[in-house]
Write a protein that holds these residues in place. Structure first.
Motif, PDB file in Angstrom:
ATOM      1  N   ALA A 122      40.179  45.460  40.905  1.00  0.00           N
ATOM      2  CA  ALA A 122      39.334  45.352  41.673  1.00  0.00           C
ATOM      3  C   ALA A 122      37.942  46.157  41.649  1.00  0.00           C
ATOM      4  O   ALA A 122      36.737  46.086  42.081  1.00  0.00           O
ATOM      5  CB  ALA A 122      39.449  46.526  43.102  1.00  0.00           C
ATOM      6  N   ASP A 123      37.605  45.517  40.042  1.00  0.00           N
ATOM      7  CA  ASP A 123      36.622  46.169  39.554  1.00  0.00           C
ATOM      8  C   ASP A 123      35.701  47.744  40.128  1.00  0.00           C
ATOM      9  O   ASP A 123      34.564  47.760  39.795  1.00  0.00           O
ATOM     10  CB  ASP A 123      35.642  44.841  39.460  1.00  0.00           C
ATOM     11  CG  ASP A 123      33.940  45.426  38.834  1.00  0.00           C
ATOM     12  OD1 ASP A 123      34.562  45.280  37.024  1.00  0.00           O
ATOM     13  OD2 ASP A 123      33.228  44.661  39.027  1.00  0.00           O
ATOM     14  N   LEU A 124      36.500  48.191  39.450  1.00  0.00           N
ATOM     15  CA  LEU A 124      35.914  49.971  40.072  1.00  0.00           C
ATOM     16  C   LEU A 124      36.212  50.560  38.773  1.00  0.00           C
ATOM     17  O   LEU A 124      37.347  50.341  38.094  1.00  0.00           O
ATOM     18  CB  LEU A 124      37.208  50.257  40.923  1.00  0.00           C
ATOM     19  CG  LEU A 124      36.685  49.798  42.630  1.00  0.00           C
ATOM     20  CD1 LEU A 124      37.576  50.594  43.639  1.00  0.00           C
ATOM     21  CD2 LEU A 124      35.324  50.464  43.639  1.00  0.00           C
ATOM     22  N   PRO A 125      35.311  51.887  38.980  1.00  0.00           N
ATOM     23  CA  PRO A 125      35.083  52.982  37.102  1.00  0.00           C
ATOM     24  C   PRO A 125      36.759  53.553  37.353  1.00  0.00           C
ATOM     25  O   PRO A 125      37.659  53.645  38.257  1.00  0.00           O
ATOM     26  CB  PRO A 125      34.236  53.285  37.649  1.00  0.00           C
ATOM     27  CG  PRO A 125      33.697  53.712  38.866  1.00  0.00           C
ATOM     28  CD  PRO A 125      34.231  52.222  39.640  1.00  0.00           C
ATOM     29  N   VAL A 126      37.384  53.612  36.193  1.00  0.00           N
ATOM     30  CA  VAL A 126      38.007  54.442  35.758  1.00  0.00           C
ATOM     31  C   VAL A 126      37.554  55.212  34.870  1.00  0.00           C
ATOM     32  O   VAL A 126      37.046  54.812  34.281  1.00  0.00           O
ATOM     33  CB  VAL A 126      39.292  53.286  34.800  1.00  0.00           C
ATOM     34  CG1 VAL A 126      40.425  54.547  34.573  1.00  0.00           C
ATOM     35  CG2 VAL A 126      39.858  52.729  36.154  1.00  0.00           C
ATOM     36  N   PHE A 127      37.406  56.526  34.918  1.00  0.00           N
ATOM     37  CA  PHE A 127      36.971  57.507  34.130  1.00  0.00           C
ATOM     38  C   PHE A 127      38.097  58.319  33.721  1.00  0.00           C
ATOM     39  O   PHE A 127      39.231  59.181  33.636  1.00  0.00           O
ATOM     40  CB  PHE A 127      36.745  58.215  34.870  1.00  0.00           C
ATOM     41  CG  PHE A 127      35.046  58.056  35.242  1.00  0.00           C
ATOM     42  CD1 PHE A 127      34.140  58.669  34.854  1.00  0.00           C
ATOM     43  CD2 PHE A 127      35.049  57.616  35.911  1.00  0.00           C
ATOM     44  CE1 PHE A 127      32.388  58.160  35.035  1.00  0.00           C
ATOM     45  CE2 PHE A 127      34.029  57.051  37.336  1.00  0.00           C
ATOM     46  CZ  PHE A 127      32.338  56.756  35.405  1.00  0.00           C
ATOM     47  N   ALA A 145      47.027  49.513  48.687  1.00  0.00           N
ATOM     48  CA  ALA A 145      46.982  48.765  50.138  1.00  0.00           C
ATOM     49  C   ALA A 145      45.769  48.593  50.425  1.00  0.00           C
ATOM     50  O   ALA A 145      44.878  47.723  51.338  1.00  0.00           O
ATOM     51  CB  ALA A 145      48.020  49.298  50.929  1.00  0.00           C
ATOM     52  N   ALA A 146      44.801  49.900  50.265  1.00  0.00           N
ATOM     53  CA  ALA A 146      43.371  49.885  50.806  1.00  0.00           C
ATOM     54  C   ALA A 146      43.018  49.138  50.126  1.00  0.00           C
ATOM     55  O   ALA A 146      41.571  48.174  50.229  1.00  0.00           O
ATOM     56  CB  ALA A 146      43.521  51.414  50.599  1.00  0.00           C
ATOM     57  N   LEU A 147      43.769  48.686  48.956  1.00  0.00           N
ATOM     58  CA  LEU A 147      42.534  48.168  47.650  1.00  0.00           C
ATOM     59  C   LEU A 147      42.830  46.967  48.043  1.00  0.00           C
ATOM     60  O   LEU A 147      41.602  46.290  47.803  1.00  0.00           O
ATOM     61  CB  LEU A 147      42.885  48.642  45.739  1.00  0.00           C
ATOM     62  CG  LEU A 147      42.788  50.399  45.216  1.00  0.00           C
ATOM     63  CD1 LEU A 147      43.120  50.556  44.144  1.00  0.00           C
ATOM     64  CD2 LEU A 147      41.080  49.989  45.099  1.00  0.00           C
ATOM     65  N   GLU A 148      43.959  46.204  47.678  1.00  0.00           N
ATOM     66  CA  GLU A 148      44.103  44.984  48.556  1.00  0.00           C
ATOM     67  C   GLU A 148      43.270  44.253  49.199  1.00  0.00           C
ATOM     68  O   GLU A 148      43.364  43.429  49.292  1.00  0.00           O
ATOM     69  CB  GLU A 148      46.141  44.647  48.967  1.00  0.00           C
ATOM     70  CG  GLU A 148      45.726  43.625  49.162  1.00  0.00           C
ATOM     71  CD  GLU A 148      45.795  42.447  47.687  1.00  0.00           C
ATOM     72  OE1 GLU A 148      46.601  41.701  47.158  1.00  0.00           O
ATOM     73  OE2 GLU A 148      46.170  43.516  46.655  1.00  0.00           O
ATOM     74  N   THR A 149      42.251  45.142  50.204  1.00  0.00           N
ATOM     75  CA  THR A 149      42.168  44.710  50.951  1.00  0.00           C
ATOM     76  C   THR A 149      40.432  44.751  50.963  1.00  0.00           C
ATOM     77  O   THR A 149      39.927  43.500  51.652  1.00  0.00           O
ATOM     78  CB  THR A 149      42.642  45.577  52.485  1.00  0.00           C
ATOM     79  OG1 THR A 149      41.638  46.930  51.818  1.00  0.00           O
ATOM     80  CG2 THR A 149      43.731  46.470  53.195  1.00  0.00           C
ATOM     81  N   ARG A 150      40.280  44.870  49.849  1.00  0.00           N
ATOM     82  CA  ARG A 150      39.059  44.453  49.163  1.00  0.00           C
ATOM     83  C   ARG A 150      38.775  43.389  49.100  1.00  0.00           C
ATOM     84  O   ARG A 150      37.267  42.986  48.270  1.00  0.00           O
ATOM     85  CB  ARG A 150      39.047  45.770  47.457  1.00  0.00           C
ATOM     86  CG  ARG A 150      38.174  47.147  48.526  1.00  0.00           C
ATOM     87  CD  ARG A 150      38.125  47.986  47.549  1.00  0.00           C
ATOM     88  NE  ARG A 150      36.839  47.428  46.722  1.00  0.00           N
ATOM     89  CZ  ARG A 150      35.895  48.486  46.779  1.00  0.00           C
ATOM     90  NH1 ARG A 150      35.775  49.291  47.841  1.00  0.00           N
ATOM     91  NH2 ARG A 150      34.945  48.037  45.712  1.00  0.00           N
ATOM     92  N   HIS A 151      39.920  43.119  48.611  1.00  0.00           N
ATOM     93  CA  HIS A 151      39.504  41.501  48.292  1.00  0.00           C
ATOM     94  C   HIS A 151      39.123  40.227  49.220  1.00  0.00           C
ATOM     95  O   HIS A 151      40.196  40.887  50.004  1.00  0.00           O
ATOM     96  CB  HIS A 151      41.082  40.646  47.444  1.00  0.00           C
ATOM     97  CG  HIS A 151      41.724  41.560  45.996  1.00  0.00           C
ATOM     98  ND1 HIS A 151      40.511  42.071  44.954  1.00  0.00           N
ATOM     99  CD2 HIS A 151      42.884  43.022  45.874  1.00  0.00           C
ATOM    100  CE1 HIS A 151      41.215  42.590  43.483  1.00  0.00           C
ATOM    101  NE2 HIS A 151      42.152  42.731  44.716  1.00  0.00           N
TER     102      HIS A 151
END
Length: 195
Positions: free
Chosen positions: A52-57, A189-195
């Protein structure tokens, strides 16, 4: 504990923060643990955030305690398979329970515009809890993914407290006061809806 439906989960300005997902926690000195699926859930979330191109720290514990398998000079200090950072993903190295003490973690989150850190990892009642509490006190809006966290049996005055009991109590203590508790499936599921 109630879990929010994925359709109402706000993923604005979020980052995934795996805490202390290190091989040293496989050492028998920690005793019995709960949640054998935690590492799988953590790996799924890391991959989903990357897709999702979201950051991971990544947070890593460099223990200063004699005999700890998490010391920097021990093999147990290494990240577990599936939780290794990729190039460009920040690694925050800490020596105490909170990822905010003695580190630049707060500054990194603020510079990246993160409002909602999402915590997973080891252990629910120690480093995950301490970091989450401090995050809320610093003005962030934390989430904790309950089924992507782990803890161990604890003892006090000869009484043993089972890992799953400790885990659930730790989550209950964080819920609403310090963080919103969610599940891996809800977040995926929430991440999937971002695509």
């Amino acid at each position: 504990m109630p879990y929010r439906d994925y359709e109402t989960l706000d993923l604005d300005r979020v980052a995934l923060v795996p805490i202390d997902v290190q091989q040293g926690f496989d050492d028998e000195q920690w005793g019995d643990r709960n949640n054998p699926d935690a590492e799988r859930h953590i790996g799924e979330l890391i991959e989903a955030f990357r897709e999702a191109d979201l950051p991971v720290f990544h947070v890593k514990h460099d223990s200063t305690e004699r005999g700890s398998p998490l010391r920097p000079d021990r093999p147990g200090n290494a990240f577990k398979p599936g939780a290794e950072p990729k190039d460009g993903e920040p690694v925050i190295t800490k020596e105490v329970n909170s990822a905010f003490i003695g580190t630049d973690f707060e500054m990194r989150l603020r510079e990246a515009g993160i409002r909602r850190p999402i915590f997973v990892g080891f252990t629910t009642d120690h480093c995950v809890s301490t970091t989450t509490r401090m995050a809320e006190n610093l003005g962030f809006e934390p989430f904790v993914v309950g089924d992507a966290c782990v803890t161990h049996d604890r003892k006090l005055n000869g009484t043993r407290y089972a890992a799953e009991q400790n885990h659930r109590i730790a989550l209950a203590q964080l819920s609403e006061e310090f963080a919103e508790i969610i599940e891996t499936a809800t977040l995926l599921a929430a991440l999937e809806t971002r695509h």
